[in-house]
Design an enzyme around this catalytic site. Sequence first.
Site, PDB file in Angstrom:
ATOM      1  N   TYR A  64      -3.492  23.949  43.697  1.00 59.75           N
ATOM      2  CA  TYR A  64      -2.012  24.308  43.848  1.00 59.75           C
ATOM      3  C   TYR A  64      -2.118  25.617  44.227  1.00 59.75           C
ATOM      4  O   TYR A  64      -1.955  26.492  43.359  1.00 59.75           O
ATOM      5  CB  TYR A  64      -1.307  23.745  43.091  1.00 59.75           C
ATOM      6  CG  TYR A  64      -1.307  22.548  43.132  1.00 59.75           C
ATOM      7  CD1 TYR A  64      -1.662  21.371  43.906  1.00 59.75           C
ATOM      8  CD2 TYR A  64      -0.639  21.721  41.806  1.00 59.75           C
ATOM      9  CE1 TYR A  64      -1.738  20.104  43.938  1.00 59.75           C
ATOM     10  CE2 TYR A  64      -0.544  20.096  41.848  1.00 59.75           C
ATOM     11  CZ  TYR A  64      -1.318  19.526  42.757  1.00 59.75           C
ATOM     12  OH  TYR A  64      -1.148  18.017  42.746  1.00 59.75           O
ATOM     13  N   PHE A 218       7.064  14.956  51.169  1.00 62.10           N
ATOM     14  CA  PHE A 218       7.667  15.907  52.019  1.00 62.10           C
ATOM     15  C   PHE A 218       8.356  15.363  52.934  1.00 62.10           C
ATOM     16  O   PHE A 218       9.172  15.943  53.582  1.00 62.10           O
ATOM     17  CB  PHE A 218       6.308  16.541  52.917  1.00 62.10           C
ATOM     18  CG  PHE A 218       5.506  17.373  52.232  1.00 62.10           C
ATOM     19  CD1 PHE A 218       5.826  18.492  51.660  1.00 62.10           C
ATOM     20  CD2 PHE A 218       4.059  16.973  52.060  1.00 62.10           C
ATOM     21  CE1 PHE A 218       4.911  19.420  50.868  1.00 62.10           C
ATOM     22  CE2 PHE A 218       3.061  17.717  51.310  1.00 62.10           C
ATOM     23  CZ  PHE A 218       3.671  18.925  50.779  1.00 62.10           C
ATOM     24  N   PRO A 220      11.624  12.806  52.105  1.00 57.66           N
ATOM     25  CA  PRO A 220      12.273  12.337  51.301  1.00 57.66           C
ATOM     26  C   PRO A 220      12.625  10.624  51.594  1.00 57.66           C
ATOM     27  O   PRO A 220      12.841  10.432  52.600  1.00 57.66           O
ATOM     28  CB  PRO A 220      13.512  13.071  51.181  1.00 57.66           C
ATOM     29  CG  PRO A 220      12.978  14.347  51.485  1.00 57.66           C
ATOM     30  CD  PRO A 220      12.042  14.121  52.659  1.00 57.66           C
TER      31      PRO A 220
END
Length: 288
Positions: A64, A218, A220
Site C-alpha cells: 500500500y 472501488f 460501492p
Amino acid sequence: MSNASLPGGRWKLGDSTVTRFGYGAMQLAGPWVMGPPADHAGAVAVLREVVELGITHIDTSGAYGPRVTNELIREALQPYPEGLFIATKVGAVRDTQGGWPVARRPEDLRKQVHEDLEVLGVETLDLVNMRMGNAEGPQPGSLAEAFGTLVELQQEGLIRHLGVSNVTAEQVAEAQAIAPIVGVQNMYNLTHRYDDKLIDRLAAENIAYVPFFPLGGFSPLQSEALSAVAARLQSTPMSVALAWLLQRSPNILLIAGTSKVAHLRDNVAGAGLSLSAEDLVELDRISR
C-alpha cells in the site's frame, strides 16, 4: 469508547483477542493506493483515533503506497499500545503504473517480510497473510511453495501467525494441511457471497474470516433492498452492510477503511445497528 463497547465484541485470533471491528489502512495511501496521502496529518489522526476508540486489529500491507501505510502506522502509533494486533500481507508488489504484479518466489516473500518488519519497527509480525490469485480474484493452483516460505519465516521467529488471502476453498484446505492458519481474507459482502460455505466451515473451526471490500471497494454497494432496509432503520446503506457482516457469522472480522476521522466514527456507529429477522431475510435476497 472501550473495546468492550465496540460493535461485534471480540474474537480470539491465534494467541490474541482482538476487536471484531477492526480497521483497514489501505485508504490512507494516495489515489489508487499509490503515493502519500493528500492530508498527512489527517491520516495520522485517523490511526490515533482507531486506538482511541479501542480498536485493536489493524490490517495493512507493504504494497500500500508502497510502504506508505506502514510508515504512517509506525509514525502515528509507535510505541505500539499493548494489545494492538497488526496484520499484513505479502505476495504482490506495486509497479510504476500502479499495478499489483505477483511476487511469490521465496526470495520475494522473504524480502517483503523483512521490509514490513523494518518499516513497522517490530521484531515479529503479528500475522502475515499469503495473498494468492490476482486482481481478478482467487485463481486455482497450489500455494504450497509460497506458503511454505512463510512457515519457514514463522519458525525463524519473524511471524507469529499465518493466514491466507484471495484464495479458493481448496487452497485454504491445502494451507491447513501444511500449517495452522488463524484467518482467511477474501472479498465478501452483501452482493458477493461466494464464500458462504467456507465462512461456515471456518466458524466451526474457530478460524477468522476477514472480508476485504466489505462495502464494495472501488464500486460501492448498490441495492434497492439495501436502501429500503436502511431507510426503514433511518440509517445508511453502508451502515446496514457493515452491521449485516457482523451478524452474518461470529468469526467475521471487519476491516472497513477510511481516511477521515468522522467517517471512522460513523462506521463504528453504523456497524452497531441491530438488524431484525425481517431485515436479514430481505437482505439475504440480494445475492440470490
